[in-house]
Design a protein around this motif. Structure first.
Motif, PDB file in Angstrom:
ATOM      1  N   ALA A 190       0.828  -1.209   0.000  1.00  0.00           N
ATOM      2  CA  ALA A 190       0.000   0.000   0.000  1.00  0.00           C
ATOM      3  C   ALA A 190       0.859   1.255   0.000  1.00  0.00           C
ATOM      4  N   VAL A 191       1.977   1.220   0.712  1.00  0.00           N
ATOM      5  CA  VAL A 191       2.887   2.366   0.728  1.00  0.00           C
ATOM      6  C   VAL A 191       3.556   2.522  -0.634  1.00  0.00           C
ATOM      7  N   LEU A 192       4.001   1.417  -1.209  1.00  0.00           N
ATOM      8  CA  LEU A 192       4.613   1.479  -2.533  1.00  0.00           C
ATOM      9  C   LEU A 192       3.631   2.030  -3.560  1.00  0.00           C
ATOM     10  N   ASP A 193       2.369   1.628  -3.463  1.00  0.00           N
ATOM     11  CA  ASP A 193       1.352   2.154  -4.378  1.00  0.00           C
ATOM     12  C   ASP A 193       1.227   3.669  -4.232  1.00  0.00           C
ATOM     13  N   GLU A 194       1.313   4.144  -3.008  1.00  0.00           N
ATOM     14  CA  GLU A 194       1.218   5.585  -2.785  1.00  0.00           C
ATOM     15  C   GLU A 194       2.407   6.313  -3.410  1.00  0.00           C
ATOM     16  N   LEU A 195       3.583   5.710  -3.342  1.00  0.00           N
ATOM     17  CA  LEU A 195       4.766   6.330  -3.946  1.00  0.00           C
ATOM     18  C   LEU A 195       4.637   6.348  -5.475  1.00  0.00           C
ATOM     19  N   VAL A 196       4.096   5.285  -6.038  1.00  0.00           N
ATOM     20  CA  VAL A 196       3.857   5.241  -7.482  1.00  0.00           C
ATOM     21  C   VAL A 196       2.898   6.360  -7.890  1.00  0.00           C
ATOM     22  N   THR A 197       1.866   6.557  -7.103  1.00  0.00           N
ATOM     23  CA  THR A 197       0.891   7.613  -7.383  1.00  0.00           C
ATOM     24  C   THR A 197       1.529   8.985  -7.263  1.00  0.00           C
ATOM     25  N   ALA A 198       2.413   9.171  -6.272  1.00  0.00           N
ATOM     26  CA  ALA A 198       3.092  10.459  -6.102  1.00  0.00           C
ATOM     27  C   ALA A 198       3.901  10.804  -7.344  1.00  0.00           C
ATOM     28  N   ALA A 199       4.616   9.833  -7.898  1.00  0.00           N
ATOM     29  CA  ALA A 199       5.388  10.085  -9.117  1.00  0.00           C
ATOM     30  C   ALA A 199       4.480  10.396 -10.289  1.00  0.00           C
ATOM     31  N   ARG A 200       3.386   9.634 -10.420  1.00  0.00           N
ATOM     32  CA  ARG A 200       2.465   9.832 -11.534  1.00  0.00           C
ATOM     33  C   ARG A 200       1.829  11.215 -11.478  1.00  0.00           C
ATOM     34  N   THR A 201       1.568  11.695 -10.279  1.00  0.00           N
ATOM     35  CA  THR A 201       0.987  13.022 -10.112  1.00  0.00           C
ATOM     36  C   THR A 201       1.871  14.092 -10.731  1.00  0.00           C
ATOM     37  N   GLU A 202       3.181  13.854 -10.748  1.00  0.00           N
ATOM     38  CA  GLU A 202       4.141  14.836 -11.254  1.00  0.00           C
ATOM     39  C   GLU A 202       4.639  14.487 -12.659  1.00  0.00           C
ATOM     40  N   ASP A 203       3.861  13.728 -13.410  1.00  0.00           N
ATOM     41  CA  ASP A 203       4.183  13.388 -14.807  1.00  0.00           C
ATOM     42  C   ASP A 203       5.441  12.544 -14.938  1.00  0.00           C
ATOM     43  N   ALA A 204       5.645  11.650 -13.994  1.00  0.00           N
ATOM     44  CA  ALA A 204       6.750  10.696 -14.054  1.00  0.00           C
ATOM     45  C   ALA A 204       6.196   9.326 -13.707  1.00  0.00           C
ATOM     46  N   SER A 205       7.033   8.328 -13.813  1.00  0.00           N
ATOM     47  CA  SER A 205       6.604   6.983 -13.438  1.00  0.00           C
ATOM     48  C   SER A 205       7.617   6.384 -12.482  1.00  0.00           C
ATOM     49  N   LEU A 206       7.124   5.549 -11.574  1.00  0.00           N
ATOM     50  CA  LEU A 206       7.973   4.873 -10.611  1.00  0.00           C
ATOM     51  C   LEU A 206       7.765   3.378 -10.787  1.00  0.00           C
ATOM     52  N   GLY A 207       8.776   2.706 -11.312  1.00  0.00           N
ATOM     53  CA  GLY A 207       8.702   1.273 -11.509  1.00  0.00           C
ATOM     54  C   GLY A 207       9.238   0.519 -10.318  1.00  0.00           C
ATOM     55  N   LEU A 208       8.669  -0.655 -10.074  1.00  0.00           N
ATOM     56  CA  LEU A 208       9.072  -1.499  -8.954  1.00  0.00           C
ATOM     57  C   LEU A 208       9.526  -2.844  -9.514  1.00  0.00           C
ATOM     58  N   PRO A 209      10.803  -2.957  -9.872  1.00  0.00           N
ATOM     59  CA  PRO A 209      11.287  -4.157 -10.559  1.00  0.00           C
ATOM     60  C   PRO A 209      11.233  -5.397  -9.679  1.00  0.00           C
ATOM     61  N   ASP A 210      11.122  -6.556 -10.340  1.00  0.00           N
ATOM     62  CA  ASP A 210      11.135  -7.816  -9.606  1.00  0.00           C
ATOM     63  C   ASP A 210      12.562  -8.168  -9.185  1.00  0.00           C
ATOM     64  N   ARG A 211      12.719  -9.318  -8.557  1.00  0.00           N
ATOM     65  CA  ARG A 211      14.015  -9.690  -8.002  1.00  0.00           C
ATOM     66  C   ARG A 211      15.087  -9.798  -9.076  1.00  0.00           C
ATOM     67  N   GLU A 212      14.737 -10.403 -10.199  1.00  0.00           N
ATOM     68  CA  GLU A 212      15.726 -10.579 -11.266  1.00  0.00           C
ATOM     69  C   GLU A 212      16.162  -9.237 -11.850  1.00  0.00           C
ATOM     70  N   GLU A 213      15.192  -8.365 -12.100  1.00  0.00           N
ATOM     71  CA  GLU A 213      15.530  -7.060 -12.655  1.00  0.00           C
ATOM     72  C   GLU A 213      16.286  -6.218 -11.633  1.00  0.00           C
ATOM     73  N   THR A 214      15.945  -6.337 -10.362  1.00  0.00           N
ATOM     74  CA  THR A 214      16.679  -5.625  -9.321  1.00  0.00           C
ATOM     75  C   THR A 214      18.141  -6.038  -9.318  1.00  0.00           C
ATOM     76  N   ALA A 215      18.393  -7.323  -9.426  1.00  0.00           N
ATOM     77  CA  ALA A 215      19.778  -7.801  -9.458  1.00  0.00           C
ATOM     78  C   ALA A 215      20.529  -7.216 -10.648  1.00  0.00           C
ATOM     79  N   ARG A 216      19.854  -7.129 -11.788  1.00  0.00           N
ATOM     80  CA  ARG A 216      20.489  -6.553 -12.977  1.00  0.00           C
ATOM     81  C   ARG A 216      20.829  -5.080 -12.753  1.00  0.00           C
ATOM     82  N   LEU A 217      19.916  -4.318 -12.147  1.00  0.00           N
ATOM     83  CA  LEU A 217      20.153  -2.903 -11.897  1.00  0.00           C
ATOM     84  C   LEU A 217      21.286  -2.696 -10.892  1.00  0.00           C
ATOM     85  N   LEU A 218      21.370  -3.573  -9.900  1.00  0.00           N
ATOM     86  CA  LEU A 218      22.462  -3.473  -8.936  1.00  0.00           C
ATOM     87  C   LEU A 218      23.801  -3.769  -9.599  1.00  0.00           C
TER      88      LEU A 218
END
Length: 327
Positions: free
Chosen positions: A138-166
């Motif tokens: 629910a908190v993560l959803d609120e953060l996603v909404t906060a970004a969307r409100t400002e014309d941006a997007s907030l992605g929440l990658p899965d474990r595999e994609e997180t490892a790639r980004l790290l």
């Protein structure tokens, strides 16, 4: 409030909130100018506090200034205004990043304004391990909404994609510590005390992850005797990816506005954040952070979210140091 005075006291509150925003290397690359005839507070770039090795295009400077604009608007709403923001309002003045008009009183305070305003003073970049407790959906959803409100997007990658980004961030960090220009520049922004009132005091630096899993920025700037003992960071960090649809200067400003909205909303819920900007400093690696299976977009920041102490405050320039004489 039917009428509001943009007097010295109100101006100081607005600018104090604005300068509490995060900025790359705590460079605080902004200054402000009041145009009293239009009740407009201009937010301008401070090129003298640029970080050209890490930010040759000025993208991070725009993001930093955008974050200050969000704080300014939150403070204005808290004080009773309905601020109107124009980004890059005058092509003839490229250093004028935003103009915030403060000539209209809000009929009522927007929900959540008090919480966001209070969060301004408690939001700090975290350079220490998190507990590993997951951030609720629910908190993560609120953060996603906060970004969307400002014309941006907030992605929440899965474990595999997180490892790639790290892994990409770790590669960027290796480049930052071996590239002479990047290394020397980062050293110049770390100092031993609270003076000057910008940059990062050595006491605010955190440890490295002894496992190497979480690639925290190593400023490589303090004496060996002052290096922090390596610590064990959370095993499965929660990374969020802040993106914009386009990659123009105005989009960089919007990214900064969205970033700070996300960070303040996180702070309201006791969620801490650290910013992974290293890959953004290398064009090929920044491009590689895009999720290949998602719609096109431009990554502007990686954000590590979690729970832990509030974090150490870094110094800030006083309002009088960043407020120009009236235009």
């Amino acid at each position: 409030m039917s009428t509001l005075a943009l007097d010295a006291a109100a101006l100081e509150k607005l600018v104090s909130a604005a300068v509490a925003a995060p900025s790359i290397h705590n460079s605080q690359p902004w200054h402000f100018r009041l145009q009293p005839e239009t009740s407009t507070l201009e937010v301008r770039a401070a090129r003298e506090r640029a970080v050209p090795a890490a930010d040759p295009q000025g993208r991070a400077m725009h993001i930093s200034v955008g974050a200050a604009v969000l704080n300014l608007c939150v403070a204005a709403r808290y004080l009773g205004w309905a601020p109107q923001v124009r980004l890059l309002p005058d092509p003839a003045e490229p250093d004028l990043f935003a103009a915030v008009e403060l000539d209209v009183s809000a009929p009522a305070r927007a929900p959540g304004t008090d919480d966001l305003y209070e969060a301004i003073w408690h939001r700090h970049t975290i350079r220490t391990p998190f507990t590993g407790d997951p951030v609720p959906p629910a908190v993560l959803d609120e953060l996603v909404t906060a970004a969307r409100t400002e014309d941006a997007s907030l992605g929440l990658p899965d474990r595999e994609e997180t490892a790639r980004l790290l892994e990409i961030t770790a590669e960027a960090e290796r480049r930052n510590t071996t590239d002479a220009a990047a290394h020397d520049e980062s050293r110049r922004w770390v100092h031993g005390g609270d003076l000057p009132p910008y940059g990062i005091p050595a006491r605010a630096l955190g440890p490295q992850d002894r496992t190497g899993n979480v690639p925290m920025r190593d400023f490589a700037a303090i004496r060996a005797t002052e290096h922090r003992t390596p610590a064990t960071f959370e095993r499965e960090p929660r990374i969020a990816v802040l993106s914009t649809a386009h990659d123009r200067p105005v989009d960089w400003l919007r990214a900064g506005i969205a970033l700070e909205h996300v960070l303040l909303a996180a702070t309201v819920h006791g969620v801490r954040a650290s910013l992974f900007h290293q890959a953004m400093e290398w064009p090929y690696l920044r491009w590689a952070t895009r999720e290949p299976h998602q719609r096109p977009g431009h990554v502007q920041m990686l954000i590590r979210l979690g729970y832990g102490p509030e974090g150490a405050a870094t110094p800030r320039l006083a309002p009088g140091d960043v407020l120009d004489p009236e235009g």
